[in-house]
Write a protein that holds these residues in place. Structure first.
Motif, PDB file in Angstrom:
ATOM      1  N   ARG A  14       0.701  -1.119  -0.036  1.00  9.00           N
ATOM      2  CA  ARG A  14       0.244   0.157  -0.228  1.00  9.00           C
ATOM      3  C   ARG A  14       1.138   1.263  -0.372  1.00  9.00           C
ATOM      4  NH1 ARG A  14      -2.223  -0.651   4.608  1.00  9.00           N
ATOM      5  NH2 ARG A  14      -3.351  -2.737   3.976  1.00  9.00           N
ATOM      6  N   ALA A  15       2.122   1.059   1.098  1.00  8.82           N
ATOM      7  CA  ALA A  15       2.916   1.840   1.284  1.00  8.82           C
ATOM      8  C   ALA A  15       3.486   2.237  -0.252  1.00  8.82           C
ATOM      9  CB  ALA A  15       3.710   2.280   2.009  1.00  8.82           C
ATOM     10  N   PHE A  16       3.923   1.487  -1.160  1.00 16.01           N
ATOM     11  CA  PHE A  16       4.453   1.549  -2.754  1.00 16.01           C
ATOM     12  C   PHE A  16       3.933   2.255  -3.540  1.00 16.01           C
ATOM     13  CE2 PHE A  16       4.862   0.242  -6.813  1.00 16.01           C
ATOM     14  CZ  PHE A  16       6.482  -0.031  -7.011  1.00 16.01           C
ATOM     15  N   TYR A  17       2.768   1.705  -3.418  1.00 17.33           N
ATOM     16  CA  TYR A  17       1.750   2.765  -4.201  1.00 17.33           C
ATOM     17  C   TYR A  17       1.223   4.371  -3.993  1.00 17.33           C
ATOM     18  CZ  TYR A  17       1.657  -1.934  -6.668  1.00 17.33           C
ATOM     19  OH  TYR A  17       2.297  -2.821  -8.027  1.00 17.33           O
ATOM     20  N   GLU A  18       1.575   4.270  -2.709  1.00 17.21           N
ATOM     21  CA  GLU A  18       1.226   5.625  -2.350  1.00 17.21           C
ATOM     22  C   GLU A  18       2.022   6.633  -3.144  1.00 17.21           C
ATOM     23  OE1 GLU A  18       1.315   5.189   1.693  1.00 17.21           O
ATOM     24  OE2 GLU A  18      -1.451   5.015   1.214  1.00 17.21           O
ATOM     25  N   TYR A  19       3.765   5.790  -2.660  1.00 16.03           N
ATOM     26  CA  TYR A  19       5.111   6.473  -3.291  1.00 16.03           C
ATOM     27  C   TYR A  19       5.270   6.547  -4.926  1.00 16.03           C
ATOM     28  CZ  TYR A  19       6.764   5.851   1.173  1.00 16.03           C
ATOM     29  OH  TYR A  19       6.992   7.165   2.753  1.00 16.03           O
ATOM     30  N   HIS A  20       4.110   5.680  -5.456  1.00 14.63           N
ATOM     31  CA  HIS A  20       4.433   5.926  -6.916  1.00 14.63           C
ATOM     32  C   HIS A  20       3.366   4.749  -7.423  1.00 14.63           C
ATOM     33  CE1 HIS A  20       5.840   4.722 -10.690  1.00 14.63           C
ATOM     34  NE2 HIS A  20       5.510   3.627 -11.430  1.00 14.63           N
ATOM     35  N   SER A  21       2.315   5.980  -7.846  1.00 18.24           N
ATOM     36  CA  SER A  21       0.559   6.019  -8.050  1.00 18.24           C
ATOM     37  C   SER A  21       0.715   4.823  -9.927  1.00 18.24           C
ATOM     38  CB  SER A  21       0.180   7.731  -8.202  1.00 18.24           C
ATOM     39  OG  SER A  21       0.549   8.063  -8.801  1.00 18.24           O
ATOM     40  N   ARG A  22       1.872   5.516 -10.578  1.00 12.42           N
ATOM     41  CA  ARG A  22       1.698   5.115 -12.391  1.00 12.42           C
ATOM     42  C   ARG A  22       1.692   3.818 -11.776  1.00 12.42           C
ATOM     43  NH1 ARG A  22       2.637   7.817 -16.278  1.00 12.42           N
ATOM     44  NH2 ARG A  22       3.709   6.075 -17.576  1.00 12.42           N
ATOM     45  N   PRO A  23       1.341   2.389 -12.586  1.00  8.64           N
ATOM     46  CA  PRO A  23       0.902   1.664 -13.205  1.00  8.64           C
ATOM     47  C   PRO A  23       2.262   0.928 -13.844  1.00  8.64           C
ATOM     48  CG  PRO A  23      -0.972   2.397 -14.509  1.00  8.64           C
ATOM     49  CD  PRO A  23      -0.454   3.518 -14.020  1.00  8.64           C
ATOM     50  N   ILE A  24       2.698  -0.798 -13.070  1.00 10.49           N
ATOM     51  CA  ILE A  24       3.885  -0.702 -12.956  1.00 10.49           C
ATOM     52  C   ILE A  24       3.428  -1.874 -14.718  1.00 10.49           C
ATOM     53  CG2 ILE A  24       5.666  -2.336 -12.412  1.00 10.49           C
ATOM     54  CD1 ILE A  24       5.255  -0.386 -11.189  1.00 10.49           C
ATOM     55  N   ASN A  25       4.731  -1.621 -16.010  1.00  8.27           N
ATOM     56  CA  ASN A  25       3.919  -1.844 -17.004  1.00  8.27           C
ATOM     57  C   ASN A  25       4.287  -4.049 -16.246  1.00  8.27           C
ATOM     58  OD1 ASN A  25       5.997  -4.137 -19.287  1.00  8.27           O
ATOM     59  ND2 ASN A  25       6.456  -2.260 -20.276  1.00  8.27           N
ATOM     60  N   SER A  26       3.382  -4.379 -17.079  1.00  4.71           N
ATOM     61  CA  SER A  26       3.029  -6.066 -16.663  1.00  4.71           C
ATOM     62  C   SER A  26       4.446  -6.808 -17.071  1.00  4.71           C
ATOM     63  CB  SER A  26       2.109  -6.678 -17.648  1.00  4.71           C
ATOM     64  OG  SER A  26       2.229  -6.123 -19.196  1.00  4.71           O
ATOM     65  N   LEU A  27       5.575  -7.211 -18.070  1.00  8.22           N
ATOM     66  CA  LEU A  27       6.138  -7.533 -17.759  1.00  8.22           C
ATOM     67  C   LEU A  27       7.518  -7.389 -16.566  1.00  8.22           C
ATOM     68  CD1 LEU A  27       8.596 -10.081 -19.712  1.00  8.22           C
ATOM     69  CD2 LEU A  27       9.043  -7.419 -20.802  1.00  8.22           C
ATOM     70  N   TYR A  28       7.014  -6.346 -15.430  1.00  8.08           N
ATOM     71  CA  TYR A  28       8.673  -5.846 -14.795  1.00  8.08           C
ATOM     72  C   TYR A  28       7.392  -6.170 -13.762  1.00  8.08           C
ATOM     73  CZ  TYR A  28      11.182  -4.647 -18.098  1.00  8.08           C
ATOM     74  OH  TYR A  28      12.053  -4.402 -19.225  1.00  8.08           O
ATOM     75  N   ARG A  29       6.165  -6.083 -13.726  1.00  9.98           N
ATOM     76  CA  ARG A  29       5.498  -6.542 -12.187  1.00  9.98           C
ATOM     77  C   ARG A  29       5.456  -7.379 -11.224  1.00  9.98           C
ATOM     78  NH1 ARG A  29       0.470  -6.653 -14.228  1.00  9.98           N
ATOM     79  NH2 ARG A  29      -0.039  -4.798 -14.835  1.00  9.98           N
ATOM     80  N   ARG A  30       6.167  -8.204 -11.959  1.00 11.33           N
ATOM     81  CA  ARG A  30       6.808  -9.483 -10.736  1.00 11.33           C
ATOM     82  C   ARG A  30       7.956  -9.007  -9.934  1.00 11.33           C
ATOM     83  NH1 ARG A  30       6.619 -16.167 -12.095  1.00 11.33           N
ATOM     84  NH2 ARG A  30       8.028 -16.212 -10.015  1.00 11.33           N
ATOM     85  N   VAL A  31       8.929  -8.784 -10.664  1.00  9.28           N
ATOM     86  CA  VAL A  31       9.690  -8.381 -10.118  1.00  9.28           C
ATOM     87  C   VAL A  31       9.986  -7.206  -9.236  1.00  9.28           C
ATOM     88  CG1 VAL A  31      12.034  -7.157 -11.038  1.00  9.28           C
ATOM     89  CG2 VAL A  31      11.369  -8.963 -12.181  1.00  9.28           C
ATOM     90  N   VAL A  32       9.666  -5.939  -9.567  1.00  7.93           N
ATOM     91  CA  VAL A  32       9.234  -4.950  -8.292  1.00  7.93           C
ATOM     92  C   VAL A  32       8.840  -5.932  -6.800  1.00  7.93           C
ATOM     93  CG1 VAL A  32       7.643  -2.992  -8.135  1.00  7.93           C
ATOM     94  CG2 VAL A  32       9.285  -3.724 -10.519  1.00  7.93           C
ATOM     95  N   GLU A  33       7.530  -6.627  -7.534  1.00  7.28           N
ATOM     96  CA  GLU A  33       6.448  -6.789  -6.265  1.00  7.28           C
ATOM     97  C   GLU A  33       8.082  -8.210  -5.417  1.00  7.28           C
ATOM     98  OE1 GLU A  33       3.064  -8.532  -6.677  1.00  7.28           O
ATOM     99  OE2 GLU A  33       2.392  -6.138  -7.220  1.00  7.28           O
ATOM    100  N   GLU A  34       7.917  -9.096  -6.223  1.00  7.22           N
ATOM    101  CA  GLU A  34       9.213  -9.747  -5.347  1.00  7.22           C
ATOM    102  C   GLU A  34      10.813  -8.938  -4.670  1.00  7.22           C
ATOM    103  OE1 GLU A  34      11.010 -12.397  -7.905  1.00  7.22           O
ATOM    104  OE2 GLU A  34       8.646 -14.035  -7.835  1.00  7.22           O
ATOM    105  N   LEU A  35      11.201  -7.941  -5.080  1.00  5.19           N
ATOM    106  CA  LEU A  35      11.709  -7.173  -4.246  1.00  5.19           C
ATOM    107  C   LEU A  35      11.635  -6.493  -3.574  1.00  5.19           C
ATOM    108  CD1 LEU A  35      15.020  -6.647  -4.718  1.00  5.19           C
ATOM    109  CD2 LEU A  35      13.949  -5.240  -6.090  1.00  5.19           C
ATOM    110  N   MET A  36      10.352  -6.052  -3.646  1.00  2.00           N
ATOM    111  CA  MET A  36       9.366  -5.402  -2.281  1.00  2.00           C
ATOM    112  C   MET A  36       9.218  -6.297  -1.309  1.00  2.00           C
ATOM    113  SD  MET A  36       5.899  -3.298  -2.414  1.00  2.00           S
ATOM    114  CE  MET A  36       5.660  -3.240  -4.165  1.00  2.00           C
ATOM    115  N   VAL A  37       8.562  -7.275  -1.590  1.00  2.00           N
ATOM    116  CA  VAL A  37       8.499  -8.234  -0.712  1.00  2.00           C
ATOM    117  C   VAL A  37       9.739  -8.804   0.255  1.00  2.00           C
ATOM    118  CG1 VAL A  37       6.831 -10.604  -0.181  1.00  2.00           C
ATOM    119  CG2 VAL A  37       6.331  -9.061  -1.243  1.00  2.00           C
TER     120      VAL A  37
END
Length: 254
Positions: A12-35
């Motif tokens: 939730r905090a991430f999407y408050e700091y970056h509100s734009r959608p994540i390119n679908s090819l990279y979404r898993r990379v971003v979420e795995e690194l964040m988690v």
């Protein structure tokens, strides 16, 4: 009792700091690194260190190659760091400082400093290696393995080409830094494999985008041709009407 931040809180905090959608090819990379960074941030045994930082920054940069729109990359990086109460500037600065310490270093010199990591403190690289090697009971993370890999990649990338030599070299280095060698080996094989898969996916995406671009150009050209043909027909029809009008006028005058 203190309530620990949950994964949902971090996302939730991430999407408050970056509100734009994540390119679908990279979404898993971003979420795995964040988690992964979230789980480390709430683990009492985890200690922030330069090797982890280098691994985190390298992972982000390598897996986010080709991201569009390009200008969103740093916003995403900053949002990941801030979502776990980290400072994106500190991550960048610490990672760049460690890479700068490697400037002009030979592979032999790097191995010497690694060999002395447990016993010799010092400035710059030696002190940072000493810090890692003497953090007893520190929570291990695969990002530290990526950081270790990046040390060798920065000093002499060709030294990583031969699989057997690479595995032996990294195993020895992991032991010098008191890292679990078997986990490091497995994590780095997965890291290399995922980089290859990502590169292949990026090529496929490039082909798809190129094909779509050509289709758009073809449609635009077809529309342009159709508009031109319509304009020609209209001009011809108008000219014909004018000719008829002029003939009718001439007949009436005669």
């Amino acid at each position: 009792m203190t309530n620990l931040r949950t994964v949902s809180d971090t996302k939730r905090a991430f999407y408050e700091y970056h509100s734009r959608p994540i390119n679908s090819l990279y979404r898993r990379v971003v979420e795995e690194l964040m988690v992964e960074m979230h789980l480390l941030s709430v683990n009492a045994d985890f200690v922030y260190n330069p090797l982890y930082t280098l691994g985190m920054v390298t992972s982000f940069d390598r897996f986010m190659v080709g991201y569009e729109p390009e200008q969103d990359k740093e916003s995403i990086f900053a949002a990941i760091c801030r979502s776990v109460d980290g400072d994106p500037q500190q991550y960048r600065q610490d990672a760049n400082a460690l890479k700068a310490d490697l400037s002009g270093l030979s592979l032999s010199e790097l191995n010497t400093q690694l060999a002395n990591a447990k016993t010799t403190d010092g400035d710059n690289l030696q002190g940072k290696l000493y810090m890692v090697a003497n953090q007893a009971n520190t929570k291990y993370t695969r990002l530290m393995a990526v950081g270790l890999y990046t040390l060798f990649e920065t000093v002499d990338a060709s030294s990583l080409d031969d699989k057997d030599k690479r595995e032996e070299m990294l195993k020895t280095a992991a032991e010098m830094l008191a890292l679990p060698a078997e986990k490091v080996d497995k994590d780095l094989e997965l890291y290399r494999s995922n980089l290859e898969k990502m590169a292949q996916a990026q090529e496929v995406m490039k082909d798809i985008l190129e094909a779509e671009r050509k289709k758009r150009e073809q449609r635009a050209q077809a529309k342009k041709d159709a508009d031109a043909a319509t304009a020609t027909e209209t001009t011809t029809a108008t000219a014909a009407e004018q000719d008829v009008t002029e003939e009718d006028t001439a007949d009436s005058e005669s």
